[in-house]
Enzyme design. Structure first.
Site, PDB file in Angstrom:
ATOM      1  N   GLU A 189       0.811  -1.225   0.000  1.00 38.54           N
ATOM      2  CA  GLU A 189       0.000   0.000   0.000  1.00 38.54           C
ATOM      3  C   GLU A 189       0.846   1.278   0.000  1.00 38.54           C
ATOM      4  OE1 GLU A 189      -2.663  -0.453   3.320  1.00 38.54           O
ATOM      5  OE2 GLU A 189      -3.382  -2.399   2.623  1.00 38.54           O
ATOM      6  N   ASN A 232       1.766  -5.159  -3.133  1.00 40.13           N
ATOM      7  CA  ASN A 232       0.435  -5.585  -2.719  1.00 40.13           C
ATOM      8  C   ASN A 232      -0.375  -4.348  -2.330  1.00 40.13           C
ATOM      9  OD1 ASN A 232      -1.442  -7.790  -1.886  1.00 40.13           O
ATOM     10  ND2 ASN A 232      -1.154  -6.932   0.163  1.00 40.13           N
ATOM     11  N   HIS A 268     -10.444  -6.560  -1.420  1.00 38.01           N
ATOM     12  CA  HIS A 268     -11.448  -6.306  -0.381  1.00 38.01           C
ATOM     13  C   HIS A 268     -12.629  -5.613  -1.047  1.00 38.01           C
ATOM     14  CE1 HIS A 268      -8.907  -7.668   2.850  1.00 38.01           C
ATOM     15  NE2 HIS A 268      -7.945  -6.846   2.492  1.00 38.01           N
ATOM     16  N   GLU A 297      -6.172 -11.070  -0.806  1.00 33.06           N
ATOM     17  CA  GLU A 297      -6.932 -10.815   0.422  1.00 33.06           C
ATOM     18  C   GLU A 297      -8.428 -10.711   0.142  1.00 33.06           C
ATOM     19  OE1 GLU A 297      -5.327  -7.527   2.717  1.00 33.06           O
ATOM     20  OE2 GLU A 297      -3.286  -7.925   2.032  1.00 33.06           O
ATOM     21  N   ASP A 299     -12.234 -10.725   0.113  1.00 31.02           N
ATOM     22  CA  ASP A 299     -13.479 -10.936   0.837  1.00 31.02           C
ATOM     23  C   ASP A 299     -14.520 -10.016   0.212  1.00 31.02           C
ATOM     24  OD1 ASP A 299     -12.716  -8.441   1.959  1.00 31.02           O
ATOM     25  OD2 ASP A 299     -12.070  -9.364   3.823  1.00 31.02           O
TER      26      ASP A 299
END
Length: 386
Positions: A189, A232, A268, A297, A299
């Site tokens: 990030e 990432n 996300h 990651e 979800d």
């Protein structure tokens, strides 16, 4: 391989009541589809049960992973450490997944709580577990603006001291697990939503300049040449200012010979927003630079009704998002790692950070699989069969 999403409606009506051993839903073949010779072979019960697991449903060389709950917000909850104390959780973790990522246990504030002290016990246990279960491990993360310990953020260090602190941390942590980590999130990030470097809230870039990012990759590669080293980030699923910034930076670093091996989208997602339909195209352009790509990651959170339980329509939309993310990854040759950020709502980070939203994972708090689980399994099975 594309999945047949018309089957999701039927899955929604029945999936939440089905056990893990239920056979995957099958879709009508395309007109031009020729099944592989083994597709119609009747498998013995023990073999069929094996392919009901995500890890075995996947094509060879494609890793299906999950985050291992622990650290971070879990320390403030009214339950003990999930990985250590929840046997049912651990059993599913070992059976369903071929890759694991420590959720918080390798972040700076957890693994390096004091300048002269490291906390390796939890990560050691996760990696030992992974090796017993023939799983690979994704390391997460080495350079980030968040979840840093107070001694680091509030310390009065010179630039030279700060640079040595980062170098020592990377060489110590990566070196300890050299040969045991498949992929590392080296820089996490580092861009904001406008595609600008985080020059204010990232202590490393603010104090040491942008060049420290390349140094982090070099240091990690020196101590573990076999590990694949990744950028990432979140909100980089599509082609936008943020992912464009990574695309430009990666080209610069590759031209300089910096050992950057991969680009990862976190994933996300929320049903409040449309699915990033250009995900495959975005992954493909990094693939064409010679990088591996990954979904790291995933979800899919949703706004829950007053009952706290998602509706069938919400479950169908969630399953579609999971399925489309997986299909995009499978369609790109160099995308061989697909990780969901936890597999049960029991330990999901979402309700803690997004008020009113939840039910973001593929299983309920009682480990009952949702339609999203069956959608993933069906698509993996189709990809494995060719």
């Amino acid at each position: 391989m594309r999945s047949a999403r018309f089957a999701l409606a039927a899955l929604v009506a029945t999936a939440v009541a089905l056990p893990l051993a239920v056979s995957p839903a099958t879709a009508a073949p395309r007109p031009d589809h020729r099944p592989a010779p083994h597709v119609n072979v009747k498998l013995p019960p023990h073999a069929q049960a094996k392919f009901n697991r995500l890890r075995w449903a996947a094509p060879e060389g494609f890793y299906v992973g999950t985050a291992v709950a622990g650290g971070g917000h879990h320390l403030e909850q009214d339950y003990p450490d999930p990985f250590t104390h929840d046997k049912a959780y651990r059993k599913i973790l070992g059976k369903q997944f071929s890759s694991v990522s420590p959720e918080n246990q390798m972040k700076w504030d957890f693994i390096h709580p004091e300048r002269d002290r490291y906390r390796f016990e939890e990560t050691d246990a996760i990696i030992d577990f992974a090796e017993r279960h023939r799983q690979v491990v994704r390391g997460h993360t080495l350079l980030w603006h968040s979840q840093n310990p107070a001694w680091l953020e509030e310390g009065d260090f010179t630039a030279e001291e700060l640079r040595e602190i980062l170098r020592e941390h990377i060489t110590t942590v990566v070196g300890r697990y050299a040969g045991r980590i498949q992929q590392w999130d080296v820089a996490n990030e580092i861009f904001d939503e406008e595609g600008e470097l985080r020059t204010r809230d990232n202590i490393w870039i603010r104090e040491l300049g942008p060049g420290i990012v390349a140094d982090a990759f070099r240091w990690a590669h020196e101590v573990d040449p076999a590990a694949k080293l990744f950028f990432n980030d979140y909100n980089v699923e599509g082609v936008n200012a943020k992912s464009d910034a990574y695309y430009a930076l990666v080209q610069e670093l590759l031209a300089e010979g910096v050992p950057v091996h991969g680009f990862a989208v976190q994933g996300h997602l929320s049903t409040r927003y449309g699915f990033p339909g250009d995900l495959e195209r975005n992954l493909l352009r990094f693939d064409e630079l010679g990088l591996e790509t990954a979904v790291t990651e995933l979800d899919v959170r949703m706004d829950l009704p007053a009952s706290g339980l998602p509706t069938k329509a919400q479950l169908m939309q969630q399953a579609d998002y999971y399925d489309r993310a997986l299909s995009a990854c499978l369609a790109v040759e160099g995308c061989n790692s697909f990780t969901i950020w936890g597999f049960t709502d029991k330990y999901s980070w979402v309700p803690t950070f997004f008020e009113g939203e939840g039910s973001a994972t593929v299983m309920t708090e009682k480990f009952v699989p949702k339609p999203a689980f069956f959608a993933l399994r069906s698509t993996l099975n189709q990809a494995r069969r060719g």
